[in-house]
Design an enzyme around this catalytic site. Structure first.
Site, PDB file in Angstrom:
ATOM      1  N   TYR A  62     -10.919   1.531   5.092  1.00  3.38           N
ATOM      2  CA  TYR A  62      -9.807   2.150   4.357  1.00  3.38           C
ATOM      3  C   TYR A  62      -9.600   1.472   3.014  1.00  3.38           C
ATOM      4  O   TYR A  62      -9.956   0.308   2.821  1.00  3.38           O
ATOM      5  CB  TYR A  62      -8.515   2.153   5.177  1.00  3.38           C
ATOM      6  CG  TYR A  62      -7.878   0.802   5.380  1.00  3.38           C
ATOM      7  CD1 TYR A  62      -6.909   0.326   4.495  1.00  3.38           C
ATOM      8  CD2 TYR A  62      -8.220   0.005   6.460  1.00  3.38           C
ATOM      9  CE1 TYR A  62      -6.311  -0.907   4.681  1.00  3.38           C
ATOM     10  CE2 TYR A  62      -7.625  -1.225   6.655  1.00  3.38           C
ATOM     11  CZ  TYR A  62      -6.675  -1.677   5.759  1.00  3.38           C
ATOM     12  OH  TYR A  62      -6.094  -2.904   5.944  1.00  3.38           O
ATOM     13  N   CYS A  63      -9.038   2.247   2.088  1.00  2.00           N
ATOM     14  CA  CYS A  63      -8.704   1.760   0.758  1.00  2.00           C
ATOM     15  C   CYS A  63      -7.245   2.112   0.495  1.00  2.00           C
ATOM     16  O   CYS A  63      -6.451   2.186   1.417  1.00  2.00           O
ATOM     17  CB  CYS A  63      -9.646   2.372  -0.278  1.00  2.00           C
ATOM     18  SG  CYS A  63      -9.568   4.185  -0.312  1.00  2.00           S
ATOM     19  N   TYR A  64      -6.885   2.345  -0.754  1.00  2.00           N
ATOM     20  CA  TYR A  64      -5.488   2.678  -1.083  1.00  2.00           C
ATOM     21  C   TYR A  64      -5.107   4.078  -0.618  1.00  2.00           C
ATOM     22  O   TYR A  64      -4.133   4.272   0.089  1.00  2.00           O
ATOM     23  CB  TYR A  64      -5.256   2.594  -2.602  1.00  2.00           C
ATOM     24  CG  TYR A  64      -5.453   1.223  -3.153  1.00  2.00           C
ATOM     25  CD1 TYR A  64      -4.445   0.275  -3.079  1.00  2.00           C
ATOM     26  CD2 TYR A  64      -6.662   0.863  -3.739  1.00  2.00           C
ATOM     27  CE1 TYR A  64      -4.635  -1.005  -3.588  1.00  2.00           C
ATOM     28  CE2 TYR A  64      -6.850  -0.406  -4.247  1.00  2.00           C
ATOM     29  CZ  TYR A  64      -5.832  -1.329  -4.170  1.00  2.00           C
ATOM     30  OH  TYR A  64      -6.029  -2.592  -4.663  1.00  2.00           O
ATOM     31  N   GLY A  66      -7.677   6.617   0.348  1.00  2.00           N
ATOM     32  CA  GLY A  66      -8.722   7.305   1.094  1.00  2.00           C
ATOM     33  C   GLY A  66      -9.846   7.874   0.255  1.00  2.00           C
ATOM     34  O   GLY A  66     -10.660   8.637   0.753  1.00  2.00           O
ATOM     35  N   PHE A  91      -4.527   3.333   3.093  1.00  2.00           N
ATOM     36  CA  PHE A  91      -3.474   2.436   3.569  1.00  2.00           C
ATOM     37  C   PHE A  91      -2.083   2.998   3.322  1.00  2.00           C
ATOM     38  O   PHE A  91      -1.173   2.778   4.123  1.00  2.00           O
ATOM     39  CB  PHE A  91      -3.613   1.055   2.911  1.00  2.00           C
ATOM     40  CG  PHE A  91      -2.606   0.066   3.409  1.00  2.00           C
ATOM     41  CD1 PHE A  91      -2.720  -0.460   4.689  1.00  2.00           C
ATOM     42  CD2 PHE A  91      -1.532  -0.319   2.632  1.00  2.00           C
ATOM     43  CE1 PHE A  91      -1.781  -1.363   5.179  1.00  2.00           C
ATOM     44  CE2 PHE A  91      -0.594  -1.225   3.110  1.00  2.00           C
ATOM     45  CZ  PHE A  91      -0.727  -1.748   4.386  1.00  2.00           C
TER      46      PHE A  91
END
Length: 105
Positions: A62-64, A66, A91
């Site tokens: 996961y990142c900020y 998606g 996230f």
């Protein structure tokens, strides 16, 4: 090929199975808050991780929001990982619906 999954499915997978959770955001963001048990996987650490990780173990990236996690997930697939997931909404979506490991708590 990796699979994009919503936060509800990700939560079910995390609760049901032993899997790696990889946060690909910057170090400061990871330090402030992340999904419980997540490892920080920076681009600088990526090749070393790919060289030494168990590629049969499922991994959720996961990142900020998606977006960038999708390219990381694709890279992991290309490196031979068998079961790769990318968190839809990243996230920010997770944090809106689930508890996190916050440094401020």
């Amino acid at each position: 090929m990796y699979k994009q999954i919503p936060h509800t499915e990700a939560e079910q997978l995390i609760n049901a199975r032993e899997m790696v959770i990889a946060d690909v955001r910057d170090q400061d963001s990871y330090d402030k808050a992340h999904i419980a048990q997540a490892i920080h996987l920076s681009m600088a650490k990526m090749q070393d991780y790919c060289d030494h990780a168990d590629k049969t173990k499922p991994i959720l990236v996961y990142c900020y929001h998606g977006i960038s996690s999708q390219s990381v997930a694709q890279h992991l697939v290309e490196q031979g990982f068998k079961e790769v997931y990318s968190l839809v909404g990243g996230f920010e979506t997770w944090r809106a619906h689930h508890p996190t490991s916050d440094a401020n708590k």
